[in-house]
Scaffold this active site. Structure first.
Site, PDB file in Angstrom:
ATOM      1  N   ASP A   1     -12.607 -11.972   5.940  1.00 18.59           N
ATOM      2  CA  ASP A   1     -12.914 -12.154   4.514  1.00 18.59           C
ATOM      3  C   ASP A   1     -13.692 -13.447   4.262  1.00 18.59           C
ATOM      4  O   ASP A   1     -13.949 -13.817   3.117  1.00 18.59           O
ATOM      5  CB  ASP A   1     -11.642 -12.073   3.648  1.00 18.59           C
ATOM      6  CG  ASP A   1     -10.623 -13.140   3.984  1.00 18.59           C
ATOM      7  OD1 ASP A   1     -10.486 -13.493   5.156  1.00 18.59           O
ATOM      8  OD2 ASP A   1      -9.940 -13.625   3.056  1.00 18.59           O
TER       9      ASP A   1
ATOM     10  N   ASP B   1      -6.831 -22.201  -2.746  1.00 16.49           N
ATOM     11  CA  ASP B   1      -6.403 -20.849  -2.357  1.00 16.49           C
ATOM     12  C   ASP B   1      -5.218 -20.368  -3.211  1.00 16.49           C
ATOM     13  O   ASP B   1      -4.168 -20.996  -3.226  1.00 16.49           O
ATOM     14  CB  ASP B   1      -6.008 -20.935  -0.871  1.00 16.49           C
ATOM     15  CG  ASP B   1      -5.425 -19.665  -0.296  1.00 16.49           C
ATOM     16  OD1 ASP B   1      -5.348 -18.648  -1.003  1.00 16.49           O
ATOM     17  OD2 ASP B   1      -5.057 -19.694   0.905  1.00 16.49           O
TER      18      ASP B   1
ATOM     19  N   HIS C   1      -1.054 -18.275   3.951  1.00 15.08           N
ATOM     20  CA  HIS C   1      -1.430 -18.844   2.650  1.00 15.08           C
ATOM     21  C   HIS C   1      -0.221 -19.524   2.009  1.00 15.08           C
ATOM     22  O   HIS C   1       0.877 -18.972   2.008  1.00 15.08           O
ATOM     23  CB  HIS C   1      -1.948 -17.737   1.724  1.00 15.08           C
ATOM     24  CG  HIS C   1      -3.123 -17.002   2.307  1.00 15.08           C
ATOM     25  ND1 HIS C   1      -4.420 -17.402   2.104  1.00 15.08           N
ATOM     26  CD2 HIS C   1      -3.175 -15.930   3.115  1.00 15.08           C
ATOM     27  CE1 HIS C   1      -5.235 -16.583   2.754  1.00 15.08           C
ATOM     28  NE2 HIS C   1      -4.505 -15.679   3.373  1.00 15.08           N
TER      29      HIS C   1
ATOM     30  N   HIS D   1      -9.804 -17.470  -4.368  1.00 13.12           N
ATOM     31  CA  HIS D   1      -9.108 -16.618  -3.398  1.00 13.12           C
ATOM     32  C   HIS D   1      -7.893 -15.961  -4.033  1.00 13.12           C
ATOM     33  O   HIS D   1      -6.743 -16.253  -3.702  1.00 13.12           O
ATOM     34  CB  HIS D   1      -8.669 -17.473  -2.198  1.00 13.12           C
ATOM     35  CG  HIS D   1      -8.606 -16.690  -0.910  1.00 13.12           C
ATOM     36  ND1 HIS D   1      -7.632 -15.787  -0.651  1.00 13.12           N
ATOM     37  CD2 HIS D   1      -9.398 -16.699   0.179  1.00 13.12           C
ATOM     38  CE1 HIS D   1      -7.820 -15.269   0.549  1.00 13.12           C
ATOM     39  NE2 HIS D   1      -8.900 -15.797   1.077  1.00 13.12           N
TER      40      HIS D   1
HETATM   41 ZN    ZN Z   1      -9.232 -15.570   3.250  1.00 15.03          ZN
HETATM   42 ZN    ZN Z   2      -8.091 -16.798   6.193  1.00 18.15          ZN
END
Ligand code: ZN
Ligand code: ZN
Length: 587
Positions: A106, A223, A391, A413
């Site tokens: 991604d 993120d 994450h 994100h």
């Molecule tokens: Zn990502």
């Molecule tokens: Zn990543």
């Protein structure tokens, strides 16, 4: 500084909110000297996947990441989804450099398709560049300038200075960026979490503290994937213990990510087992990570395919691709028995040590069913400790916000709800709500010495990589394909006599997937032809065209198509695709 927020940003389609109605102005793709700093997400803001953001400092253009998204079952015939870049290609956009944070699909998956439109040096960490090099070489793209990021070493570009720093994430060599410009400093977290016992040897927030020093952060981009998950996740290294426990079965198969190789191999070693890496990307990642010294795995623990023959099953651990249920993956071949060197049965365990990416649940379910049919014990993160997220959870997000103390905040994100939630968290750390900017794809954040504002109406969207080419989601090719796939197609052919408009024979029908009594329907076709011809001839008398007295065949085809569609809809109760051809005897 005057803060002017022109309007709420609204995303475009499907699960995203409707298109903005109010058009204020259409920003040009290029900025001039002294026109400010602009941050424009073309992907990844308003969705999880295909991250791509344009950074412009006056007339200098940069792109951070170039990711792809995998299609779900609602997009038949689509192999890969890319961010649409027509806004840039239509306006002679000149790129100075590609700035890549890490090697997940991604973030790099769209490069083979988009890089050729904007050839410029590609900056990345060692592992990331190796992955990109493999992709571009496979696509036949040559003469690429690869530039290596050294963590914590500042690189000067035109209009900005960039210092990459290490972050904890579910792939090796992942970076965040600290970008210094005359309009203020930007902290971009990339994808990150905080791991307090990290395989990377350093922690995200500590690295941020070092990289920014005493310098103020004007805007932070962070993120948002797990902005709803409370607390923080376990450490990647903590998984070794649960993996040891999982190796009680004969063959244990892990469908997994790169860092986890280390934990799996360590656990295998402790249990006296050997590991086989199965699947093209799995093997490639293992080889690159070993070549670069990022994973220090002793060769004698890892088996080659040749060494598998005759190797006792009870001593084997397979690490394979396919954690998302991909059709041609190692996991799929094991499940369906098409890999002859390892045959699984009731003595074996299969561990899905990755979380399902939304949309993949059905294919993963199918794979789990197949393993269950073989009698294997199937375990996922719901039953055992076999996964940690790459994450950050809420605590990690808050820690990083408190470390950076940004003046402005732009969550990235994530889907709309993740971005919104992340803003709520940012305000808890002291960022004022009016300085939080929810910028989705198709909008941009413009920062000058006088103002910080969001503008809308950048042309953005999705391109689909399909058999035969790359097609825009709203273009005719894909829409027609999808329509035919969903609703079926009726083609009707009319043959006229050599002269005039009389039919030479009965019209013929070709039916592809429409529930229709063709013979019955064919009986009415000549009548529809006559009605269409009559409608057009009457129009000609009233409004003469250049071809006075003769009927335009294209117009006739369209008229027949519309009438056919209406007639068909009455019979089948829905609209299918209809195609009409008209030919003439002797022509
Ligand atoms: Zn990502
Ligand atoms: Zn990543």
């Amino acid at each position: 500084m005057i803060i002017k927020k022109t309007e709420k940003i609204i995303a475009r389609r499907d699960e995203r909110s409707p298109k903005p109605q109010q058009i204020k102005r259409k920003p040009m793709a290029n900025l001039g000297p002294n026109e400010g700093l602009r941050i424009t997400p073309l992907g990844g803001c308003g969705e999880i996947g295909m991250n791509m953001t344009v950074f412009q400092i006056d007339n200098h253009n940069y792109i951070v990441d170039c990711g792809a998204l995998f299609p779900d079952a609602t997009l038949p015939g689509v192999d890969l989804i890319l961010p649409e870049v027509s806004w840039l290609t239509q306006q002679n956009f000149q790129l100075e450099a590609w700035l890549i944070t890490h090697g997940h699909e991604d973030h790099i998956g769209a490069l083979p398709h988009i890089y050729p439109k904007f050839p410029a040096p590609i900056y990345g960490s060692e592992f990331t560049l190796e992955l990109i090099r493999g992709k571009l070489e496979e696509a036949g793209i040559k003469n690429v300038q690869y530039k290596l990021w050294i963590p914590d070493k500042t690189v000067a570009f035109r209009g900005l200075k960039l210092t990459p720093y290490r972050v904890n994430h579910s792939i090796v060599d992942a970076l965040g960026f600290f970008i210094e410009t005359k309009y203020g400093n930007i902290l971009h977290t990339g994808d990150f979490r905080i791991d307090y016992n990290p395989p990377e040897q350093s922690m995200t927030h500590e690295n941020i503290k070092t990289v920014i020093g005493q310098k103020p952060v004007h805007i932070m981009m962070s993120d948002s994937t797990n902005s709803f998950s409370k607390g923080s996740d376990k450490s990647e290294n903590d998984l070794v213990h649960s993996f040891e426990d999982l190796m009680r079965k004969d063959v244990t198969t892990f469908a997994s990510n790169v860092w986890r190789y280390k934990s799996i191999v360590e656990a295998a070693q402790k249990c006296g087992k050997k590991v086989f890496f199965f699947g093209r990307s799995m093997l490639k990642n293992y080889e690159i990570a070993t070549k670069l010294g990022i994973l220090k795995l002793t060769r004698d623990v890892v088996l080659s395919e040749d060494e598998l023959k005759g190797f006792p099953k009870s001593k084997l651990v397979v690490v394979c691709t396919g954690s998302q249920g991909e059709v041609f993956s190692g996991a799929s071949r094991l499940a369906f028995g098409t890999f002859h060197n390892v045959k699984l049965d009731a003595n074996d365990a299969v561990v899905f040590s990755a979380r399902a990416i939304p949309g993949n649940e059905k294919s993963i379910g199918a794979l789990i069913n197949q393993f269950t049919r073989l009698g294997c014990e199937v375990l996922t993160s719901k039953e055992v400790d076999c996964h940690v997220s790459g994450h950050g959870y809420q605590e990690d997000l808050l820690t990083v916000l408190r470390t950076a103390k940004p003046r402005h905040f732009m969550p990235v994100h994530g889907e709309y709800r993740h971005l919104k939630k992340h803003i709520e968290l940012a305000t808890k750390t002291g960022v004022s709500l009016e300085n939080c900017h929810l910028v989705e794809n198709g909008s941009l954040l413009h920062i000058t010495d006088e103002f910080t504002e969001i503008a809308t109406q950048i042309q953005s969207g999705r391109d689909y990589v399909c058999q035969g080419g790359v097609f825009n989601e709203s273009g005719d090719v894909y829409k027609t394909r999808l329509n035919v796939a969903k609703h079926g197609l009726i083609c009707v052919n009319f043959v006229m006599k050599e002269r005039g408009y009389d039919l030479a024979c009965s019209p013929s029908i070709l039916n592809r997937g429409v529930p229709l009594d063709e013979q019955k329907f064919a009986a009415g076709l000549a009548k529809i032809y006559g009605q269409s011809l009559h409608a057009l001839s009457t129009a000609l008398v009233d409004k003469p065209t250049k071809q006075k007295g003769s009927v335009n065949l294209e117009a006739l085809k369209e008229e027949i198509r519309l009438q056919l569609r209406r007639a068909l809809e009455k019979k089948i109760n829905y609209k299918c695709s209809v195609a009409v051809t008209i030919s003439r005897v002797g022509s």
